[in-house]
Write a protein that holds these residues in place. Structure first.
Motif, PDB file in Angstrom:
ATOM      1  N   ASP A 107       0.843  -1.207   0.000  1.00 47.46           N
ATOM      2  CA  ASP A 107       0.000   0.000   0.000  1.00 47.46           C
ATOM      3  C   ASP A 107       0.874   1.251   0.000  1.00 47.46           C
ATOM      4  O   ASP A 107       2.022   1.209   0.458  1.00 47.46           O
ATOM      5  CB  ASP A 107      -0.862  -0.024   1.274  1.00 47.46           C
ATOM      6  CG  ASP A 107      -2.147   0.765   1.101  1.00 47.46           C
ATOM      7  OD1 ASP A 107      -2.278   1.458   0.074  1.00 47.46           O
ATOM      8  OD2 ASP A 107      -3.001   0.685   2.009  1.00 47.46           O
ATOM      9  N   ASP A 108       0.340   2.341  -0.496  1.00 48.52           N
ATOM     10  CA  ASP A 108       1.013   3.648  -0.467  1.00 48.52           C
ATOM     11  C   ASP A 108       2.447   3.540  -0.973  1.00 48.52           C
ATOM     12  O   ASP A 108       3.374   4.135  -0.405  1.00 48.52           O
ATOM     13  CB  ASP A 108       1.029   4.230   0.966  1.00 48.52           C
ATOM     14  CG  ASP A 108      -0.365   4.289   1.560  1.00 48.52           C
ATOM     15  OD1 ASP A 108      -1.320   4.393   0.769  1.00 48.52           O
ATOM     16  OD2 ASP A 108      -0.490   4.234   2.791  1.00 48.52           O
ATOM     17  N   GLU A 166      -3.771   4.714  -6.840  1.00 48.00           N
ATOM     18  CA  GLU A 166      -4.769   5.100  -5.836  1.00 48.00           C
ATOM     19  C   GLU A 166      -5.144   6.561  -6.029  1.00 48.00           C
ATOM     20  O   GLU A 166      -4.338   7.348  -6.536  1.00 48.00           O
ATOM     21  CB  GLU A 166      -4.166   5.018  -4.436  1.00 48.00           C
ATOM     22  CG  GLU A 166      -3.858   3.644  -3.938  1.00 48.00           C
ATOM     23  CD  GLU A 166      -3.309   3.707  -2.515  1.00 48.00           C
ATOM     24  OE1 GLU A 166      -3.815   2.946  -1.692  1.00 48.00           O
ATOM     25  OE2 GLU A 166      -2.414   4.518  -2.238  1.00 48.00           O
TER      26      GLU A 166
END
Ligand code: C2E
Ligand code: MG
Ligand code: MG
Length: 662
Positions: free
Chosen positions: A555-556, A612
């Motif tokens: 993630d990220d 994202e």
């Protein structure tokens, strides 16, 4: 300070040894002197005695000669003869005095007695010779006859005394020799005893000295341990509070401020947990050295414990100086640390409080600085913050939030929303990410940004995270009517704290068994920092999860550490490009190049990419151009309620729903 004390400790044995040596030398000196004197006496005594005897004998002889002279004077009756007698009496008188004065042992041989015999006799003779007796002329035959008789009488007495003297002298000599021998024996014994005593004393002295030294040393150690930190040798909390209190009270007497810096390393626990305590300790030691180098000699650096340090800046004229010091410390700590061959990057968060304006009590100031430090952490770490009175509100807020979150979990105030994820090539929804929401009874909807950090800190995230997983899986099963197609996936965020708290294969298996959700359709979103942990246990857990068929997404991606080796070492399948790179994709060329590079690299490693936070069609077009595999963002769909997802799934031919035009 320590070396000074050692100096004093060393001085004591030197003084003691010197004293004992002095005693020894003095005793020996006295003994040698007495012994020598006794020997002198012993040797001198017979000589003195015989000389005395000779002198007395001479006196007696002189007395005899006087008697002859008087006899002669009486026969010739001339004044010349009388004068000669006179002269002789004068001579005898002089010798008498000399004998008495010369011989200290006069009592022994009777010098005094001789004196007592001869002196009055001489007196009478001289008197009669000059004045006559019984009205006779001084030179008359009668007078001279009396004088002669007197002289003879004295001579006889002296003579008879002298004959006794020899025997007395022998007795005296024998007695004295005996006494001297006894004296010498006693002296030798005394000398022996004294020597033994001195040797004993010296040994005792050394032993005592050793004991005293050992006691001092342990006392010193105890004192040191009570006041200093064993790892860094910096003052400890107790010692620091003393310094702080002293500085505050000095501030009351003289104008000047005191600044207190509270330093806490960022993510120290990670180093400790992943590289081991030895390396953690070494990091603490090196950090201590760097902090000390960043401050003046007069500033007090202490270690409160763990990864917490404090710096006291006394006698401050300008409180802004504290920020200069804080910056200097941060700069020094940002340089890489080399620990057992590992290159480690560290940073710290610093809270600053100033006395007297923020408080005049050590505990208050420490609490303030601690709070300011938390504020600095809250503001993104690797920075510093001055304490403000609003911070106390924040701390209260923290505690209240923790309490409310526990209630929220118990009272079902938490919800899960699902944000669709679309595949760009097939223009269809391929999955959803489960996102936590808190429907607060009075404050309304609260987003994770406002409570996740606190939950992480308190550990509540472990329970919350498990709850989200269970809820997301069971919701998904309900939309899909128990029939989960291969190409659908459900993404759930799992925080580092959950892994550390024991999230593993068995916890997950339990949830999957309860809900019936298949492992192959589950994606766990993990953070880069988790992969950087280099923790064997976490590595094993991730490998086991992969073996269950679960996929892992980073993630990220791009916001954490820059080392990419973990992508090779861990079984990850997907990179989620952080929305900060997507945000200016259309306007910022370097962001575009960066995203392109990430996608190329990911594909090179057979990883799927998801962008994202896509908010505009322009961003979507660019991402499609760059061959990004999937997108997620408000432009396509905001996070939805479970029921909305259900409708979405049912409305489209199952999951296949066209992506709105990019
Ligand atoms: P994340 O995992 O990176 O989640 C994506 C975040 O981006 C979500 O924020 C989502 O609402 C937001 N987002 C989606 N599209 C857009 C967009 O177009 N523009 C903008 N500005 N934002 C967009 P959210 O739901 O507030 O979650 C924030 C973070 O909180 C998540 O980031 C995740 O790290 C954490 N989080 C959320 N739910 C959970 C959970 O159940 N467990 C754990 N451990 N963390 C969670
Ligand atoms: Mg996520
Ligand atoms: Mg994200």
């Amino acid at each position: 300070m320590v070396s000074l004390r050692n100096h004093k400790l060393l001085a004591r044995p030197i003084i003691s040894v010197a004293l004992v040596a002095l005693l020894l030398v003095t005793t020996l000196g006295v003994i040698v002197y007495v012994q020598k004197t006794l020997l002198d006496i012993e040797e001198a005594l017979p000589i003195t005695l015989s000389k005395q005897e000779r002198d007395i004998r001479e006196l007696v002889n002189e007395m005899g000669r006087l008697v002859n002279s008087i006899e002669f004077a009486r026969a010739s009756q001339s004044p010349v003869q009388v004068r000669i007698v006179f002269r002789q009496t004068g001579e005898i008188e002089k010798n008498l005095v000399a004998v008495r004065d010369n011989h200290r042992f006069n009592d022994v041989l009777g010098v005094s007695t001789i004196h007592a015999i001869l002196n009055p006799a001489i007196y009478d003779i001289r008197n009669w010779l000059s004045q006559g007796i019984y009205n006779f002329e001084p030179t008359s035959a009668q007078t001279l006859k009396m004088v002669e008789l007197r002289a003879k009488q004295a001579y006889d007495e002296a003579e008879s005394l002298l004959s006794k003297v020899g025997k007395t002298a022998t007795d005296v000599l024998t007695a004295q020799a005996g006494r001297i021998e006894d004296f010498r024996a006693v002296m030798i014994m005394t000398l022996f005893a004294l020597t033994l005593m001195t040797v004993g004393l010296v040994m005792l002295g050394f032993r005592l000295q050793r004991i005293v030294l050992a006691l001092r040393e342990s006392e010193e150690k105890i004192r040191y341990r009570a006041n200093y930190d064993g790892l860094t040798h910096l003052p400890n909390r107790t010692n620091f509070i003393e310094h702080l209190t002293e500085s505050i009270s000095r501030g009351r007497r003289f104008p000047g401020k005191t600044a207190l810096l509270f330093i806490d390393l960022d993510r120290f626990k990670t180093v400790n947990d992943t590289l081991g305590h030895d390396i953690g300790d070494e990091l603490i030691r090196q950090v201590a050295v760097r902090i000390c180098k960043a401050v003046r000699e007069t500033d007090v650096v202490s270690r409160l414990g763990g990864d917490e340090f404090t710096v006291l800046l006394p006698d401050l004229h300008d409180e802004l100086h504290a920020s200069v010091v804080a910056k200097a410390i941060l700069a020094r700590l940002s340089e890489p640390f080399i620990l057992d061959g590992h290159e480690i990057y560290s940073s710290a968060s610093i809270g600053i409080t100033i006395s007297p304006q923020d408080g005049e009590q050590a505990p208050t100031l420490l609490k303030n600085a601690d709070m300011a430090m938390y504020e600095a952490k809250y503001q993104g770490r690797n920075t510093f913050r001055y304490f403000t009175s609003q911070m106390t509100d924040r701390a209260r807020h923290f505690l209240r939030l923790d309490k409310e979150m526990r209630q929220a979990l118990a009272q079902d105030e938490l919800q899960v929303r699902f944000q669709p994820i679309y595949e760009l090539a097939g223009r269809r929804m391929v999955g959803v990410e489960a996102l936590l929401r808190w429907q607060h009874p009075t404050k309304g909807l609260i987003l994770p940004a406002d409570f996740i950090d606190v939950a992480e800190e308190t550990g509540l995230i472990e329970d919350i995270g498990l709850w989200v997983l269970r809820r997301a899986c069971s919701d998904a099963m309900s939309w899909l009517d128990g029939d989960v197609p291969d190409q659908f996936y459900l993404a759930v965020n799992i925080s580092m704290r959950q892994f550390k708290g024991g999230f593993d294969r068995s916890q997950l298996s339990l949830v999957l068994a309860e809900t019936g959700f298949p492992a192959r359709n589950l994606v766990l979103e993990i953070t880069e920092s988790l992969l950087m942990e280099n923790d064997r246990r976490i590595r094993n857990v991730l490998a086991e999860l992969r073996d269950m068929g679960v996929r892992l997404a980073v993630d990220d991606f791009g916001t954490g550490y820059s080392a990419l080796s973990y992508l090779r070492d861990f079984p990850v399948n997907t990179l989620k490009i952080d929305r900060s790179f997507v945000h200016e994709l259309a306007s910022n060329r370097s962001d575009r190049r960066l995203v392109e590079a990430i996608i190329t690299m990911a594909h090179g490693l057979d990883l799927v990419t998801i962008a994202e936070g896509v908010e505009t069609s322009a961003q979507g077009v660019i991402l499609a151009d760059l061959h990004c595999d999937m997108v997620q963002g408000n432009y396509y769909s905001e996070p939805l309620d479970a029921s909305d997802v259900s409708a979405l799934v049912r409305a489209g031919s199952r999951l296949l729903r066209a992506v709105p035009d990019a």
